[in-house]
Write a protein that holds these residues in place. Structure first.
Motif, mmCIF file in Angstrom:
data_model
loop_
_atom_site.group_PDB
_atom_site.id
_atom_site.type_symbol
_atom_site.label_atom_id
_atom_site.label_comp_id
_atom_site.label_asym_id
_atom_site.label_seq_id
_atom_site.Cartn_x
_atom_site.Cartn_y
_atom_site.Cartn_z
ATOM 1 N N TYR A 58 0.834 -1.211 0.000
ATOM 2 C CA TYR A 58 0.000 0.000 0.000
ATOM 3 C C TYR A 58 0.865 1.256 0.000
ATOM 4 N N VAL A 59 1.926 1.242 0.805
ATOM 5 C CA VAL A 59 2.829 2.400 0.851
ATOM 6 C C VAL A 59 3.473 2.614 -0.516
ATOM 7 N N ALA A 60 3.931 1.538 -1.149
ATOM 8 C CA ALA A 60 4.547 1.658 -2.482
ATOM 9 C C ALA A 60 3.537 2.177 -3.497
ATOM 10 N N PHE A 61 2.296 1.695 -3.422
ATOM 11 C CA PHE A 61 1.258 2.198 -4.329
ATOM 12 C C PHE A 61 1.008 3.682 -4.078
ATOM 13 N N ALA A 62 0.877 4.063 -2.811
ATOM 14 C CA ALA A 62 0.599 5.461 -2.469
ATOM 15 C C ALA A 62 1.706 6.375 -2.988
ATOM 16 N N GLU A 63 2.952 5.946 -2.849
ATOM 17 C CA GLU A 63 4.068 6.745 -3.350
ATOM 18 C C GLU A 63 4.021 6.861 -4.869
ATOM 19 N N ALA A 64 3.734 5.759 -5.564
ATOM 20 C CA ALA A 64 3.632 5.794 -7.030
ATOM 21 C C ALA A 64 2.464 6.677 -7.457
ATOM 22 N N ALA A 65 1.342 6.588 -6.748
ATOM 23 C CA ALA A 65 0.171 7.405 -7.084
ATOM 24 C C ALA A 65 0.458 8.885 -6.864
ATOM 25 N N GLU A 66 1.146 9.199 -5.770
ATOM 26 C CA GLU A 66 1.505 10.604 -5.509
ATOM 27 C C GLU A 66 2.398 11.163 -6.607
ATOM 28 N N ARG A 67 3.338 10.351 -7.094
ATOM 29 C CA ARG A 67 4.207 10.802 -8.184
ATOM 30 C C ARG A 67 3.404 11.115 -9.447
ATOM 31 N N ARG A 68 2.213 10.547 -9.553
ATOM 32 C CA ARG A 68 1.333 10.785 -10.702
ATOM 33 C C ARG A 68 0.238 11.781 -10.384
ATOM 34 N N GLY A 69 0.374 12.507 -9.292
ATOM 35 C CA GLY A 69 -0.536 13.595 -8.978
ATOM 36 C C GLY A 69 -1.672 13.278 -8.036
ATOM 37 N N ALA A 70 -1.721 12.069 -7.490
ATOM 38 C CA ALA A 70 -2.806 11.725 -6.564
ATOM 39 C C ALA A 70 -2.673 12.515 -5.267
ATOM 40 N N ARG A 71 -3.821 12.910 -4.743
ATOM 41 C CA ARG A 71 -3.892 13.616 -3.470
ATOM 42 C C ARG A 71 -4.657 12.822 -2.419
ATOM 43 N N LYS A 72 -5.323 11.762 -2.871
ATOM 44 C CA LYS A 72 -6.084 10.920 -1.944
ATOM 45 C C LYS A 72 -6.115 9.497 -2.488
ATOM 46 N N LEU A 73 -6.547 8.571 -1.619
ATOM 47 C CA LEU A 73 -6.664 7.158 -1.977
ATOM 48 C C LEU A 73 -8.100 6.702 -1.805
ATOM 49 N N LYS A 74 -8.458 5.694 -2.596
ATOM 50 C CA LYS A 74 -9.793 5.106 -2.515
ATOM 51 C C LYS A 74 -9.686 3.610 -2.793
ATOM 52 N N ALA A 75 -10.539 2.845 -2.128
ATOM 53 C CA ALA A 75 -10.667 1.411 -2.380
ATOM 54 C C ALA A 75 -12.076 1.005 -1.991
ATOM 55 N N ILE A 76 -12.499 -0.153 -2.454
ATOM 56 C CA ILE A 76 -13.807 -0.688 -2.063
ATOM 57 C C ILE A 76 -13.662 -2.159 -1.712
ATOM 58 N N THR A 77 -14.615 -2.662 -0.934
ATOM 59 C CA THR A 77 -14.685 -4.085 -0.640
ATOM 60 C C THR A 77 -16.134 -4.438 -0.342
ATOM 61 N N SER A 78 -16.398 -5.724 -0.301
ATOM 62 C CA SER A 78 -17.748 -6.178 0.039
ATOM 63 C C SER A 78 -18.010 -5.935 1.518
ATOM 64 N N VAL A 79 -19.268 -5.787 1.865
ATOM 65 C CA VAL A 79 -19.653 -5.490 3.243
ATOM 66 C C VAL A 79 -19.199 -6.594 4.200
ATOM 67 N N GLY A 80 -19.205 -7.829 3.759
ATOM 68 C CA GLY A 80 -18.829 -8.938 4.625
ATOM 69 C C GLY A 80 -17.339 -9.187 4.752
ATOM 70 N N ASN A 81 -16.516 -8.430 4.063
ATOM 71 C CA ASN A 81 -15.069 -8.665 4.092
ATOM 72 C C ASN A 81 -14.449 -7.928 5.284
ATOM 73 N N THR A 82 -14.644 -8.492 6.454
ATOM 74 C CA THR A 82 -14.194 -7.842 7.688
ATOM 75 C C THR A 82 -12.678 -7.706 7.758
ATOM 76 N N GLY A 83 -11.952 -8.644 7.165
ATOM 77 C CA GLY A 83 -10.495 -8.548 7.151
ATOM 78 C C GLY A 83 -10.025 -7.328 6.380
ATOM 79 N N SER A 84 -10.631 -7.089 5.224
ATOM 80 C CA SER A 84 -10.272 -5.924 4.417
ATOM 81 C C SER A 84 -10.644 -4.632 5.135
ATOM 82 N N VAL A 85 -11.805 -4.617 5.764
ATOM 83 C CA VAL A 85 -12.233 -3.418 6.496
ATOM 84 C C VAL A 85 -11.239 -3.109 7.608
ATOM 85 N N ALA A 86 -10.857 -4.110 8.375
ATOM 86 C CA ALA A 86 -9.900 -3.896 9.466
ATOM 87 C C ALA A 86 -8.546 -3.436 8.925
ATOM 88 N N PHE A 87 -8.084 -4.045 7.843
ATOM 89 C CA PHE A 87 -6.799 -3.671 7.252
ATOM 90 C C PHE A 87 -6.815 -2.213 6.798
#
Length: 153
Positions: free
Chosen positions: A89-118
């Motif tokens: 995630y850190v490597a992605f965020a750094e690559a995205a920032e180099r391309r002008g990103a100012r924020k991050l977004k992701a989605i997951t299913s409501v039942g994916n508690t592991g992803s929500v916690a992460f």
């Protein structure tokens, strides 16, 4: 063991699909793996490679509005709990920032508690949005500003 995070190649994409169950278990998410992401957004599609193969990956892109969108992130079954997902995630965020990103977004299913916690452990806000993925298909939508805090373990 040394793990190197680098842009994904087409061969990496095919290897990830071959080893799909090692990353996703019984869930068949192969249809969400889009080769076009690797081909068109290669600088934000990353693999974590060790001597024994691809330990994890993140496929994403930066929108014209400056959002780094994480489409998929996964770690291999023998790499879970090692902090590799956070490193990706850190490597992605750094690559995205180099391309002008100012924020991050992701989605997951409501039942994916592991992803929500992460995602919450990475400082994302989470909101359940009804019908996000079609009628009757609520999803958890994550948002956070950049930079990603890399001081956390």
């Amino acid at each position: 063991m040394t793990i190197r995070i680098a842009p994904a190649a087409v061969a990496d994409f095919h290897q990830v699909l071959t080893d799909h169950a090692r990353y996703w278990g019984e869930r068949d998410l192969r249809s969400l793996h889009l080769l076009a992401l690797v081909q068109e957004f290669g600088s934000t599609c990353l693999v974590a490679r060790a001597e024994d193969g691809i330990r994890g990956y993140v496929f994403g892109f930066v929108t014209p509005e400056g959002t780094g969108y994480v489409h998929l992130i996964a770690t291999r079954d023998d790499a879970r709990g090692t902090g590799l997902g956070r490193r990706l995630y850190v490597a992605f965020a750094e690559a995205a920032e180099r391309r002008g990103a100012r924020k991050l977004k992701a989605i997951t299913s409501v039942g994916n508690t592991g992803s929500v916690a992460f995602h919450r452990s990475l400082g994302f806000d989470a909101e359940i949005i009804d019908d996000y993925d079609g009628l009757g298909r609520a999803m958890v939508v994550f948002h956070r500003d950049l930079p990603l805090d890399t001081s956390r373990p």
